[in-house]
Write a protein that holds these residues in place. Structure first.
Motif, PDB file in Angstrom:
ATOM      1  N   PRO A 127      13.525  -0.055 -24.353  1.00  0.00           N
ATOM      2  CA  PRO A 127      14.657  -0.104 -23.412  1.00  0.00           C
ATOM      3  C   PRO A 127      14.496   0.814 -22.210  1.00  0.00           C
ATOM      4  CG  PRO A 127      15.465  -0.106 -25.671  1.00  0.00           C
ATOM      5  CD  PRO A 127      13.977   0.116 -25.748  1.00  0.00           C
ATOM      6  N   ILE A 128      13.832   1.969 -22.371  1.00  0.00           N
ATOM      7  CA  ILE A 128      13.683   2.856 -21.216  1.00  0.00           C
ATOM      8  C   ILE A 128      12.655   2.308 -20.226  1.00  0.00           C
ATOM      9  CG2 ILE A 128      14.425   4.938 -22.415  1.00  0.00           C
ATOM     10  CD1 ILE A 128      11.545   5.760 -22.724  1.00  0.00           C
ATOM     11  N   HIS A 129      11.796   1.396 -20.683  1.00  0.00           N
ATOM     12  CA  HIS A 129      10.840   0.749 -19.770  1.00  0.00           C
ATOM     13  C   HIS A 129      11.455  -0.467 -19.087  1.00  0.00           C
ATOM     14  CE1 HIS A 129       7.543   2.314 -22.714  1.00  0.00           C
ATOM     15  NE2 HIS A 129       7.987   3.268 -21.912  1.00  0.00           N
ATOM     16  N   LYS A 130      12.517  -0.992 -19.662  1.00  0.00           N
ATOM     17  CA  LYS A 130      13.139  -2.196 -19.113  1.00  0.00           C
ATOM     18  C   LYS A 130      14.522  -1.924 -18.513  1.00  0.00           C
ATOM     19  CE  LYS A 130      10.141  -5.529 -19.734  1.00  0.00           C
ATOM     20  NZ  LYS A 130      10.457  -6.765 -20.405  1.00  0.00           N
ATOM     21  N   SER A 131      14.855  -0.657 -18.344  1.00  0.00           N
ATOM     22  CA  SER A 131      16.148  -0.323 -17.750  1.00  0.00           C
ATOM     23  C   SER A 131      16.176  -0.762 -16.286  1.00  0.00           C
ATOM     24  CB  SER A 131      16.398   1.186 -17.850  1.00  0.00           C
ATOM     25  OG  SER A 131      15.525   1.893 -16.982  1.00  0.00           O
ATOM     26  N   LYS A 132      17.361  -0.894 -15.730  1.00  0.00           N
ATOM     27  CA  LYS A 132      17.498  -1.298 -14.321  1.00  0.00           C
ATOM     28  C   LYS A 132      16.828  -0.277 -13.409  1.00  0.00           C
ATOM     29  CE  LYS A 132      21.757  -3.993 -14.776  1.00  0.00           C
ATOM     30  NZ  LYS A 132      23.186  -4.116 -14.346  1.00  0.00           N
ATOM     31  N   LYS A 133      16.967   1.011 -13.729  1.00  0.00           N
ATOM     32  CA  LYS A 133      16.369   2.056 -12.899  1.00  0.00           C
ATOM     33  C   LYS A 133      14.847   1.949 -12.898  1.00  0.00           C
ATOM     34  CE  LYS A 133      19.909   5.674 -13.271  1.00  0.00           C
ATOM     35  NZ  LYS A 133      20.165   7.062 -13.738  1.00  0.00           N
ATOM     36  N   PHE A 134      14.268   1.763 -14.089  1.00  0.00           N
ATOM     37  CA  PHE A 134      12.808   1.679 -14.191  1.00  0.00           C
ATOM     38  C   PHE A 134      12.292   0.427 -13.488  1.00  0.00           C
ATOM     39  CE2 PHE A 134       8.699   0.888 -16.081  1.00  0.00           C
ATOM     40  CZ  PHE A 134       8.161   2.158 -16.254  1.00  0.00           C
ATOM     41  N   MET A 135      12.934  -0.706 -13.753  1.00  0.00           N
ATOM     42  CA  MET A 135      12.487  -1.964 -13.150  1.00  0.00           C
ATOM     43  C   MET A 135      12.577  -1.910 -11.626  1.00  0.00           C
ATOM     44  SD  MET A 135      11.500  -3.810 -15.717  1.00  0.00           S
ATOM     45  CE  MET A 135      11.423  -5.492 -15.116  1.00  0.00           C
ATOM     46  N   ALA A 136      13.554  -1.163 -11.106  1.00  0.00           N
ATOM     47  CA  ALA A 136      13.713  -1.058  -9.660  1.00  0.00           C
ATOM     48  C   ALA A 136      12.580  -0.270  -9.011  1.00  0.00           C
ATOM     49  CB  ALA A 136      15.053  -0.393  -9.337  1.00  0.00           C
ATOM     50  N   LYS A 137      11.868   0.544  -9.803  1.00  0.00           N
ATOM     51  CA  LYS A 137      10.769   1.346  -9.260  1.00  0.00           C
ATOM     52  C   LYS A 137       9.440   0.594  -9.246  1.00  0.00           C
ATOM     53  CE  LYS A 137      10.652   5.261  -8.510  1.00  0.00           C
ATOM     54  NZ  LYS A 137      10.743   6.055  -7.274  1.00  0.00           N
ATOM     55  N   ILE A 138       9.348  -0.502  -9.965  1.00  0.00           N
ATOM     56  CA  ILE A 138       8.074  -1.195 -10.137  1.00  0.00           C
ATOM     57  C   ILE A 138       7.476  -1.638  -8.807  1.00  0.00           C
ATOM     58  CG2 ILE A 138       7.034  -3.306 -11.047  1.00  0.00           C
ATOM     59  CD1 ILE A 138       8.630  -2.903 -13.590  1.00  0.00           C
ATOM     60  N   GLN A 139       8.308  -2.180  -7.919  1.00  0.00           N
ATOM     61  CA  GLN A 139       7.805  -2.631  -6.614  1.00  0.00           C
ATOM     62  C   GLN A 139       7.290  -1.454  -5.794  1.00  0.00           C
ATOM     63  OE1 GLN A 139       7.240  -5.691  -5.532  1.00  0.00           O
ATOM     64  NE2 GLN A 139       6.395  -4.834  -3.628  1.00  0.00           N
ATOM     65  N   GLU A 140       7.984  -0.318  -5.857  1.00  0.00           N
ATOM     66  CA  GLU A 140       7.539   0.882  -5.125  1.00  0.00           C
ATOM     67  C   GLU A 140       6.173   1.333  -5.617  1.00  0.00           C
ATOM     68  OE1 GLU A 140       8.762   5.565  -5.146  1.00  0.00           O
ATOM     69  OE2 GLU A 140      10.411   4.108  -4.978  1.00  0.00           O
ATOM     70  N   TRP A 141       5.968   1.340  -6.935  1.00  0.00           N
ATOM     71  CA  TRP A 141       4.668   1.734  -7.486  1.00  0.00           C
ATOM     72  C   TRP A 141       3.594   0.700  -7.131  1.00  0.00           C
ATOM     73  CZ3 TRP A 141       7.573   2.579 -12.678  1.00  0.00           C
ATOM     74  CH2 TRP A 141       8.257   3.802 -12.627  1.00  0.00           C
ATOM     75  N   LYS A 142       3.990  -0.566  -7.127  1.00  0.00           N
ATOM     76  CA  LYS A 142       3.053  -1.639  -6.777  1.00  0.00           C
ATOM     77  C   LYS A 142       2.522  -1.449  -5.366  1.00  0.00           C
ATOM     78  CE  LYS A 142       2.787  -6.704  -6.635  1.00  0.00           C
ATOM     79  NZ  LYS A 142       3.550  -7.980  -6.856  1.00  0.00           N
ATOM     80  N   GLU A 143       3.371  -0.995  -4.467  1.00  0.00           N
ATOM     81  CA  GLU A 143       2.951  -0.764  -3.083  1.00  0.00           C
ATOM     82  C   GLU A 143       1.934   0.372  -2.986  1.00  0.00           C
ATOM     83  OE1 GLU A 143       6.638  -0.145  -1.088  1.00  0.00           O
ATOM     84  OE2 GLU A 143       7.215  -2.277  -1.187  1.00  0.00           O
ATOM     85  N   LYS A 144       1.856   1.187  -4.038  1.00  0.00           N
ATOM     86  CA  LYS A 144       0.867   2.264  -4.100  1.00  0.00           C
ATOM     87  C   LYS A 144      -0.291   1.893  -5.029  1.00  0.00           C
ATOM     88  CE  LYS A 144       4.247   5.857  -3.047  1.00  0.00           C
ATOM     89  NZ  LYS A 144       4.877   7.143  -3.462  1.00  0.00           N
ATOM     90  N   ASP A 145      -0.432   0.608  -5.312  1.00  0.00           N
ATOM     91  CA  ASP A 145      -1.525   0.054  -6.118  1.00  0.00           C
ATOM     92  C   ASP A 145      -1.462   0.452  -7.586  1.00  0.00           C
ATOM     93  OD1 ASP A 145      -2.763  -1.673  -4.452  1.00  0.00           O
ATOM     94  OD2 ASP A 145      -4.381  -0.329  -3.858  1.00  0.00           O
TER      95      ASP A 145
END
Length: 203
Positions: A127-145
């Motif tokens: 659940p801590i990996h699939k929380s709204k807060k965590f999921m919202a960060k995925i695109q930001e990390w993706k932009e940093k490869d």
């Protein structure tokens, strides 16, 4: 004898998972391993685990006259979050409090800042990996490869860091680590800081 061996029975989640999905993801992970071997990406397996004073090794050599007794201490744990490569490189953090989404995000932010090439992080569906807060960060990390790759449900066999947790709990922690919380903290940090040097896993 008769094909039997004395070993610890292990829990299995095979009956709950979608086998077709499991095999599909398994194939993708093998492809990711090849990309890592070619030097194209870095590949990390991530997870959290906790360590308490109840020992995971139930047996120890002892005499009848001088049995080894451990304090029955419960409720206090060390919680570890780790990202591990197949070359025994470990990025980790230890807390005496539980991990929540905010702490995992802070941990991942620090990890992302020290990456040097395209990086894949394999995580389960906690659940801590699939929380709204965590999921919202995925695109930001993706932009940093740095890309998050989620495992299918009930598939711990695909997450190689599970092997690390078992080695620590069942092999690498000395029995006296469980005598007091100070011992546990010192020995756990010793193992984690020497993973890939004194403590190693051949994948």
């Amino acid at each position: 004898m008769l094909g039997y061996s004395w070993k610890r029975a292990r829990l299995s989640l095979k009956g709950k998972r979608n086998q077709e999905q499991f095999e599909f993801k398994q194939g993708q992970i093998e492809t990711l391993k090849k990309l890592e071997d070619s030097g194209y990406i870095d590949l990390y397996f991530g997870d959290e685990s906790h360590f308490g004073l109840t020992p995971n090794v139930p047996y120890a050599w002892q005499t009848k006259e001088n049995p080894m007794l451990l304090p029955a201490a419960k409720g206090k744990y060390l919680n570890v979050v780790g990202l591990m490569t197949r070359k025994s490189k470990l990025y980790f953090e230890v807390l005496e409090t539980t991990f929540n989404s905010d702490r995992i995000i802070c941990f991942m932010n620090r990890f992302v800042e020290q990456t040097v090439k395209k990086t894949i992080v394999i995580l389960d569906n906690s659940p801590i990996h699939k929380s709204k807060k965590f999921m919202a960060k995925i695109q930001e990390w993706k932009e940093k490869d740095v890309f998050i790759y989620f495992l299918p449900p009930y598939s711990p066999e695909l997450n190689l860091i599970e092997i690390l947790w078992r080695r620590i709990k069942y092999q690498w922690l000395d029995f006296d680590a469980y005598k007091c919380f100070k011992n546990l903290k010192e020995q756990l940090n010793l193992v984690l800081n020497n993973f890939g040097i004194k403590y190693d896993i051949k994948f």
